[in-house]
Design a protein around this motif. Structure first.
Motif, PDB file in Angstrom:
ATOM      1  N   UNK A  25     -12.808  12.420 -20.649  1.00 18.68           N
ATOM      2  CA  UNK A  25     -13.809  11.458 -21.484  1.00 18.68           C
ATOM      3  C   UNK A  25     -12.900  10.748 -22.842  1.00 18.68           C
ATOM      4  N   UNK A  26     -12.202  10.689 -21.979  1.00 21.48           N
ATOM      5  CA  UNK A  26     -10.925   9.941 -22.947  1.00 21.48           C
ATOM      6  C   UNK A  26      -9.926  10.314 -23.574  1.00 21.48           C
ATOM      7  N   UNK A  27      -8.892   9.489 -24.317  1.00 23.63           N
ATOM      8  CA  UNK A  27      -7.452   9.496 -24.775  1.00 23.63           C
ATOM      9  C   UNK A  27      -7.997   9.924 -26.555  1.00 23.63           C
ATOM     10  N   UNK A  28      -6.741  10.985 -26.420  1.00 25.20           N
ATOM     11  CA  UNK A  28      -6.915  10.695 -27.596  1.00 25.20           C
ATOM     12  C   UNK A  28      -5.154  11.008 -28.537  1.00 25.20           C
ATOM     13  N   UNK A  29      -5.865  10.076 -29.631  1.00 25.63           N
ATOM     14  CA  UNK A  29      -3.872   9.814 -29.795  1.00 25.63           C
ATOM     15  C   UNK A  29      -3.500  10.869 -31.234  1.00 25.63           C
ATOM     16  N   UNK A  30      -2.849  10.945 -30.872  1.00 26.66           N
ATOM     17  CA  UNK A  30      -1.311  12.290 -32.027  1.00 26.66           C
ATOM     18  C   UNK A  30      -1.478  11.543 -32.332  1.00 26.66           C
ATOM     19  N   UNK A  31      -0.902  11.538 -34.037  1.00 31.45           N
ATOM     20  CA  UNK A  31       0.214  11.180 -35.047  1.00 31.45           C
ATOM     21  C   UNK A  31       0.314  12.126 -35.790  1.00 31.45           C
ATOM     22  N   UNK A  32       1.523  13.031 -35.347  1.00 34.64           N
ATOM     23  CA  UNK A  32       1.824  14.093 -36.963  1.00 34.64           C
ATOM     24  C   UNK A  32       3.220  13.405 -37.667  1.00 34.64           C
ATOM     25  N   UNK A  33       2.624  13.387 -39.017  1.00 45.39           N
ATOM     26  CA  UNK A  33       3.366  13.429 -40.148  1.00 45.39           C
ATOM     27  C   UNK A  33       4.038  14.840 -40.775  1.00 45.39           C
ATOM     28  N   UNK A  34       5.828  15.429 -40.759  1.00 42.60           N
ATOM     29  CA  UNK A  34       6.442  16.325 -41.495  1.00 42.60           C
ATOM     30  C   UNK A  34       6.987  15.647 -42.280  1.00 42.60           C
ATOM     31  N   UNK A  35       7.427  16.157 -42.891  1.00 39.89           N
ATOM     32  CA  UNK A  35       8.541  16.170 -43.736  1.00 39.89           C
ATOM     33  C   UNK A  35       8.995  17.687 -44.389  1.00 39.89           C
TER      34      UNK A  35
END
Length: 407
Positions: free
Chosen positions: A326-336
């Motif tokens: 159904x479409x792409x899912x952009x994933x952004x993970x910010x870890x610290x």
């Protein structure tokens, strides 16, 4: 005794207005540097800057006389300007308790004088400030102040115009690409249909019934291929554009976004002595996705992570794309590896609420940055997840669906 920093009464609305412009802070200098230089010439000062102020950072999008891109909001003088109606003046920074120990006063360029004019949007919200500075005290006449206000209005008009132009450019680019694809792809099937029809016409009665049926079958296949091409045009040709690695003016891929994030946030990490890296997924890093609000979303998360990570720690951004029918899912993970967030504060963030907190080096924060991220993610029909362990760090996971008709 610590200084209480100024805060506009409409801060959340101000940040939303700034995000609506969807500005890349690193790309505006060429369009605004002439206005910045004009401001310095009118005021008779050595330095002038055009500054936009987000939740944690002052971004210098144009300057004259001082090469600077950004500084912590709490260190800036312009943070005081955005809470004023007309302007803010400091006759002698060295004699003012709020600024006398700032690095730009005690060290290069040893600034003494400041005058700032708010950059006021149509709804009265202050996006930032046009400021003039000098290494010696000055006295601006009312006429010069009025001219600075005119320049500030022109800067806002230009920012709005650039935002509209970018939007139109992306639409024109998409239409032009579709037209090119239509002309190229339909020519083949139409040529086949015309050719087969000519054969039937030229041979006339010499055609047997079986030959005519075969020609009709071929014509039918060519007709179906045109219908299939029409469907492809409506959904965009994913394979060819990915292969050619073509990005529209409204698009990033992981490589382009990584480059932009490193340019914008490495200086903050270096200043804080924090290791900062951005990691892409090699299998999907060339797939385009919409730029829409990504710099505001990722930027606020990164700035917040750097703020709450002590020297020697790390902040890592992982980018990836989940490919779905159904479409792409952009994933952004910010870890610290920072101080972490309590469950109670996580609950407030996920409700879109924030509160004032201090960073690991005493930086003041106002809690609006993460609330803005939640607002933007919700508007894009995405999701935000937060996992954290006090004293060991925090991870923010953002998932943003990309429209199925985008390549």
């Amino acid at each position: 005794m610590s200084t209480v920093l100024p805060m506009p009464a409409n801060e959340m609305e101000r940040l939303k207005a700034l995000s609506d412009l969807d500005i890349d802070y690193s790309s505006l200098n060429d369009n605004l540097k002439s206005l910045s230089k004009l401001a310095a010439k009118i005021a008779g000062t050595d330095i002038s800057m055009v500054n936009l102020i987000d939740s944690l950072t002052q971004w210098t999008i144009a300057n004259h006389g001082l090469d600077i891109d950004q500084m912590n909001r709490e260190d800036s003088v312009c943070q005081y300007t955005i809470v004023e109606k007309e302007g803010f003046e400091v006759p002698d920074l060295l004699a003012d308790e709020r600024f006398k120990e700032k690095f730009y006063v005690t060290g290069y360029p040893k600034v003494r004088y400041y005058y700032g004019v708010p950059l006021r949007a149509d709804n009265g919200i202050h996006l930032g400030a046009l400021c003039v500075l000098d290494t010696q005290t000055r006295n601006l006449t009312p006429e010069k102040v009025e001219m600075l206000k005119i320049i500030a209005d022109e800067i806002v008009n230009r920012l709005k115009a650039l935002s509209v132009i970018d939007n139109l450019r992306s639409q024109i680019s998409e239409v032009t690409e579709n037209q090119r694809r239509v002309a190229h792809d339909i020519r083949g099937p139409l040529g086949g249909i015309i050719g087969l029809a000519r054969i039937i016409s030229e041979q006339g009665n010499e055609n047997t019934m079986d030959e005519v049926l075969e020609f009709i079958n071929l014509i039918q296949k060519s007709g179906y291929s045109i219908l299939e091409l029409a469907d492809e045009i409506l959904t965009v040709d994913k394979i060819n554009l990915q292969k050619d690695n073509i990005l529209g003016s409204d698009e990033f891929n992981q490589v382009a976004l990584k480059e932009k994030l490193l340019k914008l946030y490495v200086p903050q990490a270096i200043n804080k002595k924090v290791k900062f890296e951005v990691i892409t997924n090699s299998n999907t890093q060339a797939i385009p996705f919409l730029k829409n609000k990504l710099l505001q979303i990722a930027g606020n998360l990164i700035s917040n992570a750097i703020k709450f990570t002590p020297a020697g720690g790390h902040v890592t951004v992982n980018l990836g794309i989940d490919i779905e029918a159904t479409g792409h899912i952009l994933q952004i993970k910010v870890e610290d590896s920072g101080v972490g967030i309590s469950p109670e504060k996580i609950a407030l963030i996920l409700k879109g609420e924030g509160e004032t907190t201090n960073g690991t080096s005493g930086e003041q924060g106002f809690g609006f940055g993460l609330a803005l991220v939640k607002h933007l993610v919700d508007n894009l029909k995405g999701t935000m997840q937060i996992t954290s362990e006090p004293g060991k760090g925090t991870a923010f996971m953002i998932s943003l669906p990309q429209a199925a008709n985008k390549r």
